[in-house]
Design an enzyme around this catalytic site. Structure first.
Site, short mmCIF file in Angstrom:
data_model
loop_
_atom_site.label_atom_id
_atom_site.label_comp_id
_atom_site.label_asym_id
_atom_site.label_seq_id
_atom_site.Cartn_x
_atom_site.Cartn_y
_atom_site.Cartn_z
CG ASP A 16 -1.54 -1.20 1.63
OD1 ASP A 16 -1.48 -2.14 0.86
OD2 ASP A 16 -2.13 -1.25 2.72
CE1 TYR B 246 1.71 -5.49 8.98
CE2 TYR B 246 -0.63 -5.76 9.36
CZ TYR B 246 0.60 -6.31 9.11
OH TYR B 246 0.72 -7.67 8.99
CB SER B 247 -1.60 0.84 5.68
OG SER B 247 -0.95 0.20 4.63
NE ARG C 220 -5.59 -4.86 8.24
CZ ARG C 220 -6.12 -5.99 8.72
NH1 ARG C 220 -6.07 -6.27 9.99
NH2 ARG C 220 -6.72 -6.84 7.90
CG ASP C 221 -5.12 -0.27 7.05
OD1 ASP C 221 -4.02 -0.60 7.54
OD2 ASP C 221 -5.82 -1.03 6.36
#
Ligand code: FRU
Length: 473
Positions: A25, A84-85, A152-153
């Site tokens: 990503d 993570y993103s 998440r994200d």
């Protein structure tokens, strides 16, 4: 550490790719003090992925890119299995980054309800080069009871940028509920320190079990919510990839009553996921997606042998035309064009590595275009259907067959061809197809086999400037 492979004919010239290893990503997209920043999910030492870092490219013109090395590493215990993103918010002269600190719990990390921690973390940079000040903002214990450990994200935006007239900021987090439904948690904050749950966004009818990588913005008078849903069944020609990404129009308010309407896929090709957008200093809404797909082991990717895998799309401007959401390569890409050439009827172009084609269709019959005799673009007027298909015997698409979209009229096409991927924009960006493909020596030709059109094309200079001496950490 893998070495960069300079003899690789599929290294891309128009698309950001990992210097070595694996990329997924786009993250933290922003323009800060004039400079464009593109971070990305990165596993530098393994083309099949692994523990995630944030890699970092910068550019002052969206054409010459410098690889800046690793911006964020999984060094703290709250992120030890991967950074993570996430996203960037420019506030008070600083670049604030928000991301998920992923922790897989011993023994049962795939377990849905308590096998992992999806920590929401912030960091910041004063100069856009060095990053620090990591702070844990939210943990699983802060998320509502009805969601699993899949949260998440974070995408953080100002209230103003989504039509909320206060001075607050809003964080959109992707979530999977215990009932296996994809939703978005909306948190609000006034000082960027404490975050409170303000809203939960869901489709009127369940649409997949998990929504990843949310984004929210205004486009003219439209409120857009972009999500990447997992677990959506194919329906007709729609939702044909393993996971999808698209946008809803939100009626009402992001922090109050609302309705999500008309989910539409951002891209109709085989390889597009987890897009993110940002507003640049000129006021353009620019979107970049990942040319790839998670968890899809059926799609072998021959660049793995060359030590890398996946890429990002070119930056696309997102805008409204006649109430339609359109995407088109940023106009900077025009500067890469060399001499203009015209393709005469019944002729075939020479083989080229990187090129840009504009095709204006001059009557309303069926149209067939061939790319290196192995990729077919076919508009069948009676069906109002445009199809991209790979010839399975020629194997340029590595086992993928076809993708299609309904198109009331086919008026024009722009195609950016790189050494191993194609971006095809129909009718000025009403529909887009992004797909990787692997022509011999990274070169392809094109030809109008049926239909009438004026065709102009340009060979392109490469835009990526990578460091010449391998990997910087
Ligand atoms: C989407 C995604 C995100 C996650 C990241 C990990 O492709 O699964 O949800 O943060 O990739 O690399």
């Amino acid at each position: 550490m893998l070495e960069m492979n300079e003899t690789d004919c599929w290294r891309l010239g128009l698309h950001l790719m990992p210097p070595t290893g694996w990329l997924n990503d786009p993250n933290g997209l922003c323009q800060f003090k004039g400079v464009y920043h593109v971070f990305f999910q990165y596993t530098p030492d393994n083309p099949n992925g692994g523990r995630k870092y944030w890699g970092h490219y910068i550019s002052s013109d969206l054409l010459s890119w410098t690889y800046e090395g690793i911006a964020l590493s999984p060094e703290e215990s709250f992120e030890r299995h991967g950074v993570y993103s996430g996203s960037a918010l420019i506030a008070e002269g600083r670049m604030n980054l928000y991301y998920t600190g992923n922790v897989k719990l011993e023994g049962n990390y795939n377990y849905i309800t308590d096998g992992r921690q999806g920590n929401t973390v912030s960091a910041f940079s004063e100069d856009g080069r060095t990053f620090g000040g990591k702070k844990l903002l939210l943990t699983n214990a802060d998320y509502p009871d009805h969601v699993t450990c899949h949260v998440r994200d974070p995408k953080v935006v100002t209230g103003k940028s989504i039509g909320i007239g206060d001075d607050g900021c809003y964080m959109f987090l992707g979530a999977r509920t215990k009932e296996d439904e994809g939703q978005i948690l909306v948190y609000g904050s006034t000082g960027l320190e404490r975050w409170e749950l303000k809203n939960i966004l869901r489709a009127e009818e369940k649409f997949g079990y998990m929504w990843e990588c949310p984004d929210a913005f205004l486009l003219g008078d439209k409120k857009i919510l972009s999500v990447s849903p997992q677990g959506v069944e194919p329906k007709g020609i729609d939702y044909q990839n393993l996971y999808q990404s698209g946008y809803y129009e939100l009626e009402g308010s992001f922090d109050g009553d609302y309705r999500l309407k008309n989910f539409k896929e951002w891209d109709r090709g085989f390889d597009f996921y987890a897009p993110q957008s940002f507003l640049d200093e000129q006021g353009r809404r620019i979107l970049i997606g990942w040319i790839g797909m998670p968890d899809d082991s059926s799609q072998s990717n021959p660049t793995v042998e060359k030590g890398w895998q996946n890429a990002l799309t070119v930056p696309r401007t997102v805008f409204l035309k006649d109430e339609k959401v359109m995407q088109y390569p940023v106009e900077e890409m025009l500067k890469l064009r060399k001499k203009e050439q015209t393709l005469e009827p019944d002729s075939i172009s020479k083989e080229m590595k990187m090129y840009d084609v504009e095709m204006a269709i001059s009557d309303d019959s069926d149209v067939i275009v061939k790319i290196s005799d192995a990729v077919t673009l076919h508009y069948i007027k009676a069906d109002r259907r445009f199809t991209l298909s790979f010839d399975l015997e020629k194997n340029l698409g590595y086992g993928r067959k076809s993708r299609a979209v309904y198109l009331e009229e086919f008026r024009s096409m722009r195609m950016l061809a790189d050494t191993s991927c194609l971006e095809i924009y129909l009718n000025g960006g009403e529909e887009v197809f992004t797909s990787r493909f692997y022509p011999e020596e990274g070169k392809s030709s094109f030809e109008l086999v049926k239909g009438k059109a004026e065709i102009k094309y340009w060979e392109l200079d490469s835009f990526c400037i990578l460091p010449s001496s391998g990997h910087i950490l």
